[in-house]
Each structure stands twice: as C-alpha cells, then as structure tokens.
Design a protein around this motif. Structure first.
Motif, short mmCIF file in Angstrom:
data_model
loop_
_atom_site.label_atom_id
_atom_site.label_comp_id
_atom_site.label_asym_id
_atom_site.label_seq_id
_atom_site.Cartn_x
_atom_site.Cartn_y
_atom_site.Cartn_z
N ASN A 197 -17.89 3.47 1.84
CA ASN A 197 -17.49 2.08 2.18
C ASN A 197 -17.63 1.12 1.00
OD1 ASN A 197 -17.07 2.97 4.79
ND2 ASN A 197 -19.16 2.49 5.41
N VAL A 198 -17.20 1.54 -0.17
CA VAL A 198 -17.39 0.69 -1.36
C VAL A 198 -16.36 -0.45 -1.40
CG1 VAL A 198 -17.21 0.65 -3.89
CG2 VAL A 198 -18.51 2.46 -2.75
N LEU A 228 -11.53 -3.66 -4.48
CA LEU A 228 -11.72 -2.38 -3.80
C LEU A 228 -12.02 -2.68 -2.34
CD1 LEU A 228 -13.98 -0.46 -6.36
CD2 LEU A 228 -11.49 -0.52 -6.23
N LYS A 229 -11.27 -2.04 -1.45
CA LYS A 229 -11.40 -2.35 -0.02
C LYS A 229 -11.86 -1.13 0.74
CE LYS A 229 -7.50 -5.45 -0.69
NZ LYS A 229 -6.05 -5.44 -0.67
N ASN A 230 -13.17 -1.03 0.88
CA ASN A 230 -13.73 0.02 1.73
C ASN A 230 -13.34 1.43 1.29
OD1 ASN A 230 -15.53 -0.07 3.81
ND2 ASN A 230 -14.00 0.60 5.30
N LEU A 231 -13.64 1.75 0.06
CA LEU A 231 -13.29 3.08 -0.46
C LEU A 231 -14.27 4.13 0.04
CD1 LEU A 231 -12.35 3.04 -4.24
CD2 LEU A 231 -10.95 2.59 -2.23
N ASN A 232 -13.74 5.23 0.53
CA ASN A 232 -14.54 6.39 0.90
C ASN A 232 -13.98 7.58 0.16
OD1 ASN A 232 -16.59 5.68 3.05
ND2 ASN A 232 -14.74 4.68 3.82
N LEU A 233 -14.85 8.25 -0.58
CA LEU A 233 -14.36 9.30 -1.46
C LEU A 233 -15.45 10.34 -1.68
CD1 LEU A 233 -12.03 10.07 -3.36
CD2 LEU A 233 -13.01 8.57 -5.08
N SER A 285 -17.60 1.35 -11.44
CA SER A 285 -18.64 1.31 -10.40
C SER A 285 -19.42 2.62 -10.39
CB SER A 285 -18.02 1.08 -9.02
OG SER A 285 -17.25 -0.11 -9.03
N ILE A 286 -18.72 3.74 -10.59
CA ILE A 286 -19.42 5.03 -10.63
C ILE A 286 -20.30 5.11 -11.89
CG2 ILE A 286 -19.12 7.56 -10.72
CD1 ILE A 286 -16.41 7.14 -9.25
N ALA A 287 -19.78 4.53 -12.99
CA ALA A 287 -20.54 4.55 -14.26
C ALA A 287 -21.74 3.61 -14.22
CB ALA A 287 -19.63 4.13 -15.41
N GLY A 288 -21.67 2.59 -13.37
CA GLY A 288 -22.77 1.62 -13.31
C GLY A 288 -22.50 0.35 -14.10
N PHE A 289 -21.27 0.18 -14.61
CA PHE A 289 -20.92 -1.06 -15.33
C PHE A 289 -20.57 -2.17 -14.35
CE2 PHE A 289 -19.51 2.25 -18.51
CZ PHE A 289 -20.62 2.09 -19.34
N GLU A 318 -22.09 2.13 -0.88
CA GLU A 318 -23.06 2.94 -1.63
C GLU A 318 -22.37 3.98 -2.51
OE1 GLU A 318 -25.47 4.61 1.47
OE2 GLU A 318 -26.75 2.83 1.52
N ILE A 319 -23.05 4.28 -3.61
CA ILE A 319 -22.56 5.34 -4.49
C ILE A 319 -23.68 6.38 -4.63
CG2 ILE A 319 -21.79 5.91 -6.82
CD1 ILE A 319 -20.53 3.11 -6.90
N ILE A 320 -23.36 7.62 -4.30
CA ILE A 320 -24.34 8.69 -4.36
C ILE A 320 -23.88 9.68 -5.44
CG2 ILE A 320 -25.57 10.48 -2.99
CD1 ILE A 320 -25.70 7.80 -1.56
N ILE A 321 -24.77 10.01 -6.38
CA ILE A 321 -24.46 11.07 -7.35
C ILE A 321 -25.57 12.10 -7.29
CG2 ILE A 321 -24.02 11.64 -9.77
CD1 ILE A 321 -23.12 8.75 -10.22
N ASP A 322 -25.20 13.34 -7.06
CA ASP A 322 -26.16 14.44 -7.00
C ASP A 322 -27.33 14.09 -6.05
OD1 ASP A 322 -27.22 16.89 -7.55
OD2 ASP A 322 -28.00 16.37 -9.52
N ASN A 323 -26.98 13.69 -4.86
CA ASN A 323 -27.96 13.35 -3.80
C ASN A 323 -28.84 12.14 -4.11
OD1 ASN A 323 -27.24 15.44 -2.01
ND2 ASN A 323 -28.34 16.88 -3.33
#
Ligand code: ATP
Length: 360
Positions: free
Chosen positions: A11-12, A23-28, A52-56, A63-68
């Motif tokens: 839900n990003v 970005l409107k409610n991205l689920n990936l 957003s995935i990189a943290g910039f 929420e963004i989850i990487i490797d749990n």
C-alpha cells in the motif's frame, strides 16, 4: 530462481507537497534473483518507486519490506541495496580502480582483499587492463560497466537500475542489454530496472510491472503482458498493435457477438452476463494480420483499402483503412508478403484467437 518474496511494497503512497499523489497504493512483490522491470511513460512514478526502495524517498504511507526487514524508515545505507544511475555518477578525478574500490575503501577492508575484489569485478565486466584509466578515457558503455562493477562489489542483495542504458546509442544499448542480463544471471542478485523502452523491458525481464499515472496497470512475464494484456493501456504501450472498438450487438445463451469498427457480428466471445451495447476494445497485433482478396471460413475480417506500403528491413508494413476511416497496420514478413498495391480493396483478416478482447 526461487519463489521466495524478497522485496515487498505494501500500500505504498507518495505525494510531494499538495500535488496529486505520485504513487497511489502500490502493492508489489519481487522474488529473490528476479530481473524485474518497472515500465511506463514519463512521469508515471517509476523513479519515485525505485527511490523509495533505495531509501532516497520516504513513502507518505505504506511499507517497504526487504529480506523480511521493514525498511520503510531506514536510510539508504542501512538497506542492502545499491543504485546505478543513467549518468553513471563516476568520480571524474579517480581512476577506474579507485572508482570501483570506493565502497570497500569506505568499509576499510584490507588492501589486498580490495585489490583482489576489484580485479575480479574488472574481469566480470570485461574491463581487465583498464584499471589505471580515468573515466574521461572510456566510452559510454565502458563507463556504464564501471558503474555496475562499483555497485555490485559490495554484494548488495538488490540492485536498482534507473534507466542505466538511456544515454547509450542504439547498437551499444542492445549489446549492453544482453551483457547486463548475463551478469544478473551470473550474480543471482535481484535486479529492479527502470525503463520507458518497452522493447528493452521485453528482452531483459523475468517480470514486468507496467505503471501508469502512479498505479500498476498490470504485472506479469513479458509473454503474459504481450499476449494477454488486461487493459487497453497495456495492450497499446507494449509492442505495436491495432486498437479497434466494438460493442455487443447480439446476445446468445453462451456467447455474445461484437461488431468491430461498424462491421457486423464479427467477434464471438463467451457471454459473461454482458448487455446489449456493452463496449469493448479489441487489440490485434500487426504481425497476426493477413491481407487477402476475400476472407476464409473462420477468419475475423475487416474490409479495407490499402493506403500505403513501407519497406522496413525484415517486414513490409502496410497501412490500410477501414470503411469508417480507421487505419490498420499490418506487418508481413518479406518472404510472405502479399502482392496487393496502394488503393486496392482488400480484407485484413486474422484468426479469432488473435483478437485480444478487453472490456472498455
Ligand atoms: P521519467 O521516465 O520521466 O523519469 P518517471 O516515471 O520515473 O518518469 P517520476 O520521476 O517518478 O516518474 O515522477 C513522477 C511524478 O512525480 C512526476 O510528475 C514528477 O514531476 C513528480 N516528482 C518526482 N519527484 C518530485 C519531487 N521531488 N518533488 C515534486 N514532484 C516530484
């Protein structure tokens, strides 16, 4: 490739100032070792997703989850990701060795280990012997390979690539596409790649996410998206196609009949409770269409007149117009080209299974 989900966006949402959300409610969900491409027109939010995935960028919500690990609020250096940018971002005053070694020097690794790993990287990107050159002495493709070597030397779990081949000329770009894909297979690192070039996305990716105006239109393998697009946008954006309009003109028990560009009753589809007048978009790829003097049994057809024929290397491209003035593009392989010429009245035909029918 394993089936394990490695990067997850839940839900990003992202808004800058008071403007419409970018970005409107991205689920990936991105699997470990996957080569995933974010594809879409300029301004659709690809770079913002990557940043957003990189943290910039920090999402406005979601929420963004990487490797749990929930990294939504973590800074870039706390994440096991690295980014390669279009403009390479090499340090101009450092030679190639020092550019590639930079991350390891920051980590204060022993000199011998740094040297071994830099040479291993130079070999991997086929730049052995270039270690003492300066970035200005390299070609665009070579600089991009240095940028990639610099990004993977730290063993990131995810490599983010923002239009990394965008500055290269077409020939080099095609060559680098293959090299990059080979490298990704060898390293087994999860790649998240941004491009607006649909052909590049089709050739390189295990999985493509098509974005439009901050939402995901469709995600799937290149073949799924090309053969079975779910929206008009995806059908039109990915590869060349003819977009035709149809509507329900007859309803039977198990199927309905659509007209197409005002020709009657020519497409049959299963009746999923459709109503008379329901509108559909029908996409037909130019390579699926044949030009004939008369349709054959079972063909879907449109009566047309040839407007022009264009030679384009391995195909002959014919532009034909329907009776209501719609242009239809047909691509015929040179050795199977029809002999009809400009201004001739013909039928464009295709097999029913090559109609991609999308509810409008
Ligand atoms: P391109 O292919 O042109 O790079 P993109 O799909 O990567 O496009 P983004 O760069 O993610 O798109 O931009 C999406 C939208 O967000 C655009 O309308 C852009 O103007 C806006 N945007 C991006 N960054 C900012 C920012 N820092 N402040 C305000 N608006 C921004």
């Amino acid at each position: 490739m394993t089936g394990e989900v490695f990067v997850q966006l839940i839900n990003v949402c992202k808004s800058f100032d008071r403007e419409e959300a970018v970005l409107k409610n991205l689920n990936l969900e991105i699997k470990k070792g996957q080569f995933l491409t974010l594809l879409g027109p300029s301004g659709c939010g690809k770079t913002t997703t990557l940043r957003s995935i990189a943290g910039f960028e920090t999402p406005t919500s979601g929420e963004i989850i990487i490797d749990n690990d929930n990294v939504t609020q973590s800074s870039p250096h706390e994440r096991c990701v690295n980014t390669v940018f279009q403009n390479y971002a090499l340090f101009p005053h450092m030679n190639i060795f020092d550019n590639i070694a930079f991350g390891l020097k920051m980590k204060k690794l022993p000199k011998m280990e740094i040297k071994d790993r830099v040479f291993e990287m130079l070999k991997m990107v086929q730049l052995e012997g270039y270690e003492n050159r300066m970035p200005s002495q390299l070609s665009g493709g070579q600089m991009q390979r240095v940028a990639i070597a610099r990004a993977v030397i730290n063993n990131p779990k995810v490599l983010l690539l923002d239009e990394p081949l965008g500055a290269l000329d077409l020939k080099l770009r095609k060559q680098m596409q293959l090299e990059l894909k080979r490298l990704q297979r060898k390293l087994g690192i999860t790649f998240i790649f941004v491009t607006h070039d649909q052909e590049e996305a089709l050739t390189m990716s295990d999985s493509i996410v098509v974005m439009n105006k901050g939402v995901i239109e469709q995600a799937g393998t290149p073949e799924e998206l090309y053969e079975r697009p779910k929206t008009k946008f995806v059908a039109d954006f990915l590869g060349e196609t003819n977009i035709l309009e149809g509507e329900v003109v007859k309803i039977k028990e198990t199927e309905v009949l659509l007209n197409l560009e005002q020709e009657q009753d020519i497409i049959r589809i299963p009746n999923l409770n459709y109503d008379f007048g329901d509108k559909f978009t029908v996409s037909v790829r130019p390579e699926r269409i044949k030009i004939k003097s008369a349709p054959e049994e079972g063909d879907v057809w449109l009566q047309c007149r040839i407007k022009e024929k264009v030679y384009s290397g391995f195909v002959i491209k014919t532009i034909a117009t329907t009776r209501n003035g719609k242009e239809i593009v047909v691509n015929e392989p040179i050795e199977q080209r029809s002999s009809f010429g400009a201004k001739e009245d013909i039928f464009v035909t295709w097999k029913p299974e090559h109609s991609i029918v999308i509810k409008a």
